[in-house]
Design a protein around this motif. Structure first.
Motif, PDB file in Angstrom:
ATOM      1  N   GLN A 166       0.839  -1.206   0.000  1.00  0.00           N
ATOM      2  CA  GLN A 166       0.000   0.000   0.000  1.00  0.00           C
ATOM      3  C   GLN A 166       0.871   1.252   0.000  1.00  0.00           C
ATOM      4  OE1 GLN A 166      -1.821   0.911   3.707  1.00  0.00           O
ATOM      5  NE2 GLN A 166      -3.422   2.220   2.842  1.00  0.00           N
ATOM      6  N   LYS A 167       1.887   1.264   0.850  1.00  0.00           N
ATOM      7  CA  LYS A 167       2.773   2.418   0.918  1.00  0.00           C
ATOM      8  C   LYS A 167       3.563   2.600  -0.372  1.00  0.00           C
ATOM      9  CE  LYS A 167       6.527   4.382   3.707  1.00  0.00           C
ATOM     10  NZ  LYS A 167       7.431   4.164   4.852  1.00  0.00           N
ATOM     11  N   GLN A 168       3.999   1.491  -0.983  1.00  0.00           N
ATOM     12  CA  GLN A 168       4.760   1.567  -2.234  1.00  0.00           C
ATOM     13  C   GLN A 168       3.917   2.183  -3.350  1.00  0.00           C
ATOM     14  OE1 GLN A 168       5.847  -2.246  -3.804  1.00  0.00           O
ATOM     15  NE2 GLN A 168       7.082  -1.411  -5.483  1.00  0.00           N
ATOM     16  N   ILE A 169       2.659   1.752  -3.465  1.00  0.00           N
ATOM     17  CA  ILE A 169       1.782   2.297  -4.494  1.00  0.00           C
ATOM     18  C   ILE A 169       1.475   3.767  -4.232  1.00  0.00           C
ATOM     19  CG2 ILE A 169      -0.571   2.160  -5.411  1.00  0.00           C
ATOM     20  CD1 ILE A 169      -0.384  -0.865  -5.164  1.00  0.00           C
ATOM     21  N   ALA A 170       1.221   4.110  -2.972  1.00  0.00           N
ATOM     22  CA  ALA A 170       0.926   5.503  -2.631  1.00  0.00           C
ATOM     23  C   ALA A 170       2.109   6.411  -2.956  1.00  0.00           C
ATOM     24  CB  ALA A 170       0.559   5.605  -1.154  1.00  0.00           C
ATOM     25  N   GLU A 171       3.328   5.993  -2.640  1.00  0.00           N
ATOM     26  CA  GLU A 171       4.503   6.810  -2.929  1.00  0.00           C
ATOM     27  C   GLU A 171       4.730   6.962  -4.427  1.00  0.00           C
ATOM     28  OE1 GLU A 171       7.643   4.870  -0.845  1.00  0.00           O
ATOM     29  OE2 GLU A 171       7.150   5.809   1.096  1.00  0.00           O
ATOM     30  N   ALA A 172       4.428   5.918  -5.198  1.00  0.00           N
ATOM     31  CA  ALA A 172       4.597   6.002  -6.645  1.00  0.00           C
ATOM     32  C   ALA A 172       3.656   7.024  -7.270  1.00  0.00           C
ATOM     33  CB  ALA A 172       4.381   4.621  -7.268  1.00  0.00           C
ATOM     34  N   LEU A 173       2.494   7.210  -6.683  1.00  0.00           N
ATOM     35  CA  LEU A 173       1.495   8.147  -7.208  1.00  0.00           C
ATOM     36  C   LEU A 173       1.536   9.508  -6.538  1.00  0.00           C
ATOM     37  CD1 LEU A 173      -1.538   5.676  -7.342  1.00  0.00           C
ATOM     38  CD2 LEU A 173      -0.266   6.551  -9.307  1.00  0.00           C
ATOM     39  N   GLY A 174       2.279   9.631  -5.442  1.00  0.00           N
ATOM     40  CA  GLY A 174       2.236  10.874  -4.671  1.00  0.00           C
ATOM     41  C   GLY A 174       0.991  10.974  -3.825  1.00  0.00           C
ATOM     42  N   PHE A 175       0.380   9.827  -3.491  1.00  0.00           N
ATOM     43  CA  PHE A 175      -0.819   9.796  -2.664  1.00  0.00           C
ATOM     44  C   PHE A 175      -0.450   9.595  -1.200  1.00  0.00           C
ATOM     45  CE2 PHE A 175      -3.904   8.124  -6.182  1.00  0.00           C
ATOM     46  CZ  PHE A 175      -3.622   9.262  -6.925  1.00  0.00           C
ATOM     47  N   GLN A 176      -1.474   9.591  -0.345  1.00  0.00           N
ATOM     48  CA  GLN A 176      -1.296   9.329   1.075  1.00  0.00           C
ATOM     49  C   GLN A 176      -2.009   8.040   1.460  1.00  0.00           C
ATOM     50  OE1 GLN A 176      -2.124  12.621   3.774  1.00  0.00           O
ATOM     51  NE2 GLN A 176      -1.752  14.110   2.153  1.00  0.00           N
ATOM     52  N   CYS A 177      -1.411   7.307   2.380  1.00  0.00           N
ATOM     53  CA  CYS A 177      -2.024   6.079   2.892  1.00  0.00           C
ATOM     54  C   CYS A 177      -3.025   6.419   3.999  1.00  0.00           C
ATOM     55  CB  CYS A 177      -0.959   5.131   3.439  1.00  0.00           C
ATOM     56  SG  CYS A 177       0.166   4.473   2.199  1.00  0.00           S
ATOM     57  N   THR A 178      -4.083   5.639   4.073  1.00  0.00           N
ATOM     58  CA  THR A 178      -5.061   5.793   5.149  1.00  0.00           C
ATOM     59  C   THR A 178      -5.391   4.417   5.721  1.00  0.00           C
ATOM     60  OG1 THR A 178      -7.092   5.465   3.879  1.00  0.00           O
ATOM     61  CG2 THR A 178      -6.093   7.650   3.800  1.00  0.00           C
ATOM     62  N   ASN A 179      -5.991   4.414   6.902  1.00  0.00           N
ATOM     63  CA  ASN A 179      -6.481   3.179   7.509  1.00  0.00           C
ATOM     64  C   ASN A 179      -7.964   2.972   7.259  1.00  0.00           C
ATOM     65  OD1 ASN A 179      -4.078   2.171   8.686  1.00  0.00           O
ATOM     66  ND2 ASN A 179      -4.242   3.685  10.351  1.00  0.00           N
ATOM     67  N   LEU A 180      -8.545   3.805   6.405  1.00  0.00           N
ATOM     68  CA  LEU A 180      -9.967   3.710   6.120  1.00  0.00           C
ATOM     69  C   LEU A 180     -10.253   2.541   5.180  1.00  0.00           C
ATOM     70  CD1 LEU A 180     -10.717   7.505   5.613  1.00  0.00           C
ATOM     71  CD2 LEU A 180     -11.055   6.132   7.671  1.00  0.00           C
ATOM     72  N   THR A 181     -11.451   1.996   5.277  1.00  0.00           N
ATOM     73  CA  THR A 181     -11.831   0.825   4.497  1.00  0.00           C
ATOM     74  C   THR A 181     -13.119   1.097   3.725  1.00  0.00           C
ATOM     75  OG1 THR A 181     -13.155  -0.114   6.305  1.00  0.00           O
ATOM     76  CG2 THR A 181     -10.802  -0.677   6.239  1.00  0.00           C
ATOM     77  N   ARG A 182     -13.565   0.069   3.005  1.00  0.00           N
ATOM     78  CA  ARG A 182     -14.826   0.137   2.265  1.00  0.00           C
ATOM     79  C   ARG A 182     -15.982   0.482   3.199  1.00  0.00           C
ATOM     80  NH1 ARG A 182     -17.614  -2.411  -2.125  1.00  0.00           N
ATOM     81  NH2 ARG A 182     -19.734  -2.982  -1.526  1.00  0.00           N
ATOM     82  N   ARG A 183     -16.001  -0.115   4.363  1.00  0.00           N
ATOM     83  CA  ARG A 183     -17.083   0.131   5.310  1.00  0.00           C
ATOM     84  C   ARG A 183     -17.131   1.609   5.697  1.00  0.00           C
ATOM     85  NH1 ARG A 183     -17.823   0.524  10.783  1.00  0.00           N
ATOM     86  NH2 ARG A 183     -19.809  -0.272  11.587  1.00  0.00           N
ATOM     87  N   ASP A 184     -15.968   2.220   5.946  1.00  0.00           N
ATOM     88  CA  ASP A 184     -15.925   3.638   6.303  1.00  0.00           C
ATOM     89  C   ASP A 184     -16.482   4.497   5.170  1.00  0.00           C
ATOM     90  OD1 ASP A 184     -14.600   3.201   8.817  1.00  0.00           O
ATOM     91  OD2 ASP A 184     -12.776   2.818   7.701  1.00  0.00           O
ATOM     92  N   LYS A 185     -16.123   4.162   3.944  1.00  0.00           N
ATOM     93  CA  LYS A 185     -16.597   4.942   2.798  1.00  0.00           C
ATOM     94  C   LYS A 185     -18.112   4.908   2.689  1.00  0.00           C
ATOM     95  CE  LYS A 185     -16.737   4.776  -2.241  1.00  0.00           C
ATOM     96  NZ  LYS A 185     -16.190   4.182  -3.480  1.00  0.00           N
ATOM     97  N   TYR A 186     -18.687   3.717   2.766  1.00  0.00           N
ATOM     98  CA  TYR A 186     -20.126   3.608   2.582  1.00  0.00           C
ATOM     99  C   TYR A 186     -20.914   4.145   3.774  1.00  0.00           C
ATOM    100  CZ  TYR A 186     -19.928   1.260  -1.877  1.00  0.00           C
ATOM    101  OH  TYR A 186     -19.742   0.990  -3.204  1.00  0.00           O
TER     102      TYR A 186
END
Length: 525
Positions: free
Chosen positions: A495-515
């Motif tokens: 997760q951290k590797q993908i976020a750094e490649a895109l310049g994004f930030q990691c979160t602990n939020l999940t699908r349940r939190d979104k909905y």
């Protein structure tokens, strides 16, 4: 001209001057108010004093940079009532501009809210905050941020602004117009706010009005329109010229991260931009259908150039290590297992773009896809059940059958530059996987929704005039110490590797939190 006539003209001049300087409806107390430019607030008050001060600010004049309320009502009309209601608002807006501001506001409220069920109206918390945040003026936000207690006054209906002001700006109280409700449905008319305003003023300030140090903030032409400002001892004004110079609030200055939002419209729908959308949609339907037919009918070597010509393009970035691994996996015909691609989730089309990037077919693992989306998909799809044991067997079987599999461990899409928490299931299946970082940019419509019709997701995506996918194929950074790492640690690392490649930030939020935020449920829509 005789002397008596001159006296009459002089008294008429004084009367007009007073009428213009002190609008009707304001008491004599307003004459003693101190009016100052908003930039002088920091000079006249220390930060400690401001923290103990109550600020009464006008939302439209003191926070937002735009001078028109049309975009926000268009969002309510289109997202809450559909394309037809949005078209009606668009056609009536010239009439709104011809009548007085108060009557124009009533017309827009009636068009947007008539017949909308009150309990189902979540636009004020799920859609509008993104556009309010992007319209915030940095200078006005700094004025509001400095004060301890904040009271917002808005011309908009309270259901449109209260969620944003309280959830993102920590505003203590919001004075807005309430809407009349009959049998649980809005009837498109506003309540008389005088009674509620008096009740709220007593509830917020109690009997300490004279002892409470109130500061007002807004624009010069509208600051006295609300009786609450008559209680302020100082009023700081921002002119229209000042607001034209205001800068947009940078994302890193947002008071709270904007991670989840819903709705289909991806742009601020000003009147001219809405006109462009209405003109494009009939033509775009034909272009979208053509794009779908091309993707389903032609090999990638032919389909990709045609799709780029029609406005749908993709950019692939592959590091040398990952490139060698891809080449080896494509040339080795006798390999015993397929390749597992692990990516973040932007839209339903993620596996298709990965398939185009590596120029070979893949199998997409999905949780909830409509029959229409499966019918239109040019690649194979398999359903996951969210049961760990069943899903493990499905993925292991596909890999053992030499299928190249695409998996999105987030379990749901995220539009903003954040990566949700990864499920560790993929790390339990195989240590040999390829991380892929994805980002999608659209120009008119979002191809995702939490509370709308999900079967329309791919159709809205191909309806965009232009859409760009960025695909970054990364290398697997897992080392020889993989045995010592837990599956959760592996998932967090990817997760951290993908976020750094895109310049994004990691979160602990999940699908349940979104909905829970966007739909009020745990993902069953």
């Amino acid at each position: 001209m005789d002397r008596k006539m001159l006296q009459h003209l002089f008294f008429l001049y004084k009367f007009l001057f007073k009428l213009l300087c002190y609008p009707q409806g304001h008491n004599l107390k307003s004459k003693s108010l101190k009016y100052m430019r908003y930039e002088s607030m920091a000079d006249k008050h220390t930060p400690e004093e401001l923290l103990n001060t109550t600020l009464v600010f006008e939302v439209e004049g003191g926070l937002l940079r735009s001078n028109s309320l049309f975009p926000y009502f268009m969002l309510v009309a289109f997202e809450g009532g559909g394309l037809l209601r949005g078209l009606v608002l668009f056609l009536f807006y010239p009439l709104v501009c011809l009548v007085s501001k108060e009557r124009g506001l009533k017309i827009m409220v009636f068009i947007c809210f008539f017949g909308i069920k009150k309990d189902n109206f979540r636009i004020g918390r799920t859609i509008l905050p993104k556009f309010f945040m992007e319209d915030l003026g940095f200078e006005g936000f700094e004025v509001v941020r400095r004060c301890g207690r904040k009271v917002g006054v808005s011309e908009l209906p309270r259901v449109m602004v209260e969620g944003f002001l309280k959830d993102y700006l920590d505003v203590d109280c919001v004075f807005g117009k309430d809407l009349k409700v009959v049998c649980g449905y809005f009837v498109g008319m506003m309540e008389d706010e005088t009674t509620r305003t008096s009740f709220l003023m007593k509830d917020v300030f109690g009997d300490m009005k004279s002892d409470c140090h109130l500061i007002g903030f807004g624009t010069s032409n509208k600051i006295l329109d609300h009786q609450l400002f008559s209680l302020c001892k100082e009023i700081y004004l921002a002119s229209k010229a000042d607001k034209r110079r205001w800068r947009a609030l940078p994302r890193d200055k947002y008071p709270k991260p904007l991670i989840f939002h819903d709705g289909r419209i991806a742009f601020m729908p000003t009147y001219l931009d809405t006109l462009a959308m209405i003109v494009w949609v009939p033509f775009g339907l034909g272009v979208g259908i053509l794009r779908i037919i091309i993707t389903m009918s032609f090999p990638y070597t032919i389909a990709i150039p045609i799709l780029c010509f029609t406005g749908m393009s993709g950019r692939r970035y592959t590091r040398s290590f990952a490139k060698n691994k891809l080449r080896a996996s494509s040339t080795n015909q006798n390999k015993s297992k397929g390749t597992l691609y692990v990516c973040n989730h932007r839209t339903l089309l993620d596996p298709i773009y990965i398939s185009m990037a590596i120029m070979k077919p893949v199998t997409a693992l999905t949780y909830s896809v409509s029959p229409l989306s499966e019918l239109l998909s040019p690649i194979k799809t398999f359903h996951l059940s969210r049961n760990k044991e069943k899903d493990y067997k499905i993925m292991e079987t596909l890999l053992n059958q030499n299928h190249d599999v695409v998996l999105c461990p987030e379990g749901t899409t995220c539009r903003e530059p954040y990566v949700l928490r990864f499920s560790p299931l993929f790390a339990e299946i195989s240590n040999d996987f390829i991380p892929v970082a994805l980002d999608a940019k659209v120009s008119m419509f979002y191809g995702t929704t939490a509370s709308g019709f999900k079967f329309l997701d791919p159709l809205f995506f191909v309806l965009n005039p232009t859409a760009i996918y960025h695909i970054k194929i990364l290398e697997n950074l897992l080392d020889a110490n993989i045995v010592e790492q837990s599956r959760i640690e592996i998932a967090n690392r990817v997760q951290k590797q993908i976020a750094e490649a895109l310049g994004f930030q990691c979160t602990n939020l999940t699908r349940r939190d979104k909905y829970m935020v966007l739909a009020g449920n745990e993902g069953v829509v």
